[in-house]
Design a protein around this motif. Structure first.
Motif, PDB file in Angstrom:
ATOM      1  N   UNK A 112       0.911  -1.371   0.015  1.00 55.15           N
ATOM      2  CA  UNK A 112       0.119  -0.033  -0.224  1.00 55.15           C
ATOM      3  C   UNK A 112       0.718   1.344   0.020  1.00 55.15           C
ATOM      4  N   UNK A 113       1.841   1.162   0.566  1.00 54.95           N
ATOM      5  CA  UNK A 113       3.186   2.280   0.535  1.00 54.95           C
ATOM      6  C   UNK A 113       3.361   2.686  -0.629  1.00 54.95           C
ATOM      7  N   UNK A 114       3.588   1.641  -1.801  1.00 53.29           N
ATOM      8  CA  UNK A 114       4.051   1.542  -2.994  1.00 53.29           C
ATOM      9  C   UNK A 114       2.802   2.216  -3.834  1.00 53.29           C
ATOM     10  N   UNK A 115       1.493   1.881  -3.573  1.00 50.09           N
ATOM     11  CA  UNK A 115       0.197   2.419  -4.335  1.00 50.09           C
ATOM     12  C   UNK A 115       0.195   3.758  -4.035  1.00 50.09           C
ATOM     13  N   UNK A 116       0.354   4.271  -2.728  1.00 50.65           N
ATOM     14  CA  UNK A 116       0.020   5.473  -2.339  1.00 50.65           C
ATOM     15  C   UNK A 116       0.948   6.397  -2.780  1.00 50.65           C
ATOM     16  N   UNK A 117       2.310   6.128  -2.968  1.00 44.82           N
ATOM     17  CA  UNK A 117       3.207   7.134  -3.376  1.00 44.82           C
ATOM     18  C   UNK A 117       3.119   7.350  -4.739  1.00 44.82           C
ATOM     19  N   UNK A 118       2.115   6.549  -5.682  1.00 48.80           N
ATOM     20  CA  UNK A 118       2.298   6.685  -7.061  1.00 48.80           C
ATOM     21  C   UNK A 118       0.871   7.410  -7.520  1.00 48.80           C
ATOM     22  N   UNK A 119       1.148   8.800  -7.834  1.00 56.07           N
ATOM     23  CA  UNK A 119      -0.085   9.492  -8.343  1.00 56.07           C
ATOM     24  C   UNK A 119      -1.295   8.754  -8.966  1.00 56.07           C
ATOM     25  N   UNK A 120      -0.706   7.960 -10.245  1.00 60.88           N
ATOM     26  CA  UNK A 120      -1.518   7.167 -11.041  1.00 60.88           C
ATOM     27  C   UNK A 120      -2.354   5.869 -10.450  1.00 60.88           C
ATOM     28  N   UNK A 121      -1.474   5.079  -9.648  1.00 57.01           N
ATOM     29  CA  UNK A 121      -2.236   4.024  -8.719  1.00 57.01           C
ATOM     30  C   UNK A 121      -3.069   4.681  -8.019  1.00 57.01           C
ATOM     31  N   UNK A 123      -4.968   7.454  -8.099  1.00 57.71           N
ATOM     32  CA  UNK A 123      -6.056   7.611  -8.900  1.00 57.71           C
ATOM     33  C   UNK A 123      -6.873   6.580  -9.047  1.00 57.71           C
ATOM     34  N   UNK A 124      -6.244   5.358  -9.518  1.00 59.12           N
ATOM     35  CA  UNK A 124      -7.112   4.007  -9.883  1.00 59.12           C
ATOM     36  C   UNK A 124      -7.803   3.625  -8.578  1.00 59.12           C
ATOM     37  N   UNK A 125      -7.064   3.745  -7.561  1.00 59.23           N
ATOM     38  CA  UNK A 125      -7.601   3.124  -6.151  1.00 59.23           C
ATOM     39  C   UNK A 125      -8.958   3.934  -5.998  1.00 59.23           C
ATOM     40  N   UNK A 126      -8.692   5.342  -6.169  1.00 55.76           N
ATOM     41  CA  UNK A 126     -10.080   6.203  -5.784  1.00 55.76           C
ATOM     42  C   UNK A 126     -11.051   5.866  -6.791  1.00 55.76           C
ATOM     43  N   UNK A 127     -10.854   5.424  -8.046  1.00 52.25           N
ATOM     44  CA  UNK A 127     -11.814   5.178  -8.863  1.00 52.25           C
ATOM     45  C   UNK A 127     -12.615   3.905  -8.448  1.00 52.25           C
ATOM     46  N   UNK A 128     -11.859   2.925  -7.963  1.00 46.25           N
ATOM     47  CA  UNK A 128     -12.560   1.944  -7.540  1.00 46.25           C
ATOM     48  C   UNK A 128     -13.171   2.098  -6.399  1.00 46.25           C
ATOM     49  N   UNK A 129     -12.790   3.130  -5.402  1.00 44.62           N
ATOM     50  CA  UNK A 129     -13.600   3.176  -4.304  1.00 44.62           C
ATOM     51  C   UNK A 129     -14.970   4.003  -4.759  1.00 44.62           C
TER      52      UNK A 129
END
Length: 222
Positions: A112-121, A123-129
């Protein structure tokens, strides 16, 4: 002449992703190393780079699998339930089952640290939510109650993941039962007229106070 088996690309890809997750369980507090993943999977570095040319590509694939696993489990649970509120209940049930042993927690934290550190990832996580939020509030359930269930499920997952005094035992069971009640039409938590139900104002009791006789007048002085 012996026939040399041709490696199955899908099987090799899965093997590499499984190996990457195992590396994260041991070293989740460190950046994911491609060399470590190749060693863990018993695959050459070139073989790994054939499937995942960069560390970012490997993390992206882990992210997609992590998301897909949750979506598949929650969607399957929801589709097996025909009652209104099924998406909120499925989200709650699958989310509350995500807590794993300490090694899995270490892996998920590093990931999750790697996901949060990348703006594109991110963004995709926020879209899923957003997708899940839409499903939950459009499922013939009070939108306030439905949203409360979702954010409570997310909070419970983070409490488990980070060790933030997560509820356990009987308390956890009672909490989940209350949230499921909120996610079920007709449950006491979704009835605005029920004591403590959604929509009941603390300053306006759901039932009128019992009639109270006036206090007697103080006795006249002698």
């Amino acid at each position: 002449m012996a026939v040399v088996p041709v490696p199955d690309p899908a099987a090799t890809r899965k093997r590499l992703l499984d190996a990457a997750w195992r590396v994260l369980t041991r070293h989740g507090d460190q950046p994911l190393s491609l060399d470590a993943v190749a060693r863990e999977a018993a695959v050459s570095k070139g073989g790994l780079l054939h499937h995942f040319p960069t560390r970012a590509a490997l993390i992206d694939a882990l992210y997609e699998r992590w998301n897909d696993d949750f979506n598949a489990a929650a969607t399957g649970r929801a589709l097996a339930d025909s009652r209104p509120g099924r998406w909120a209940r499925a989200y709650l049930d699958v989310g509350s089952e995500r807590a794993g042993p300490p090694a899995e927690t270490t892996a998920e934290l590093g990931f999750l640290a790697a996901v949060i550190a990348d703006p594109e990832r991110l963004r995709r996580l926020r879209e899923r939510y957003e997708t899940w939020q839409d499903r939950i509030v459009q499922d013939h359930l009070d939108p306030v109650a439905a949203t409360l269930v979702r954010v409570a499920a997310d909070g419970l997952w983070l409490a488990d993941l980070l060790g933030l005094a997560p509820p356990v035992g009987e308390l956890r069971g009672q909490l989940l039962a209350m949230l499921r009640d909120l996610a079920t039409p007709g449950g006491s938590g979704t009835d605005p007229a029920a004591p403590g139900g959604i929509g009941t104002s603390p300053s306006q009791p759901s039932e009128p106070p019992a009639h109270r006789a006036p206090a007697p007048s103080p006795a006249a002085p002698a």
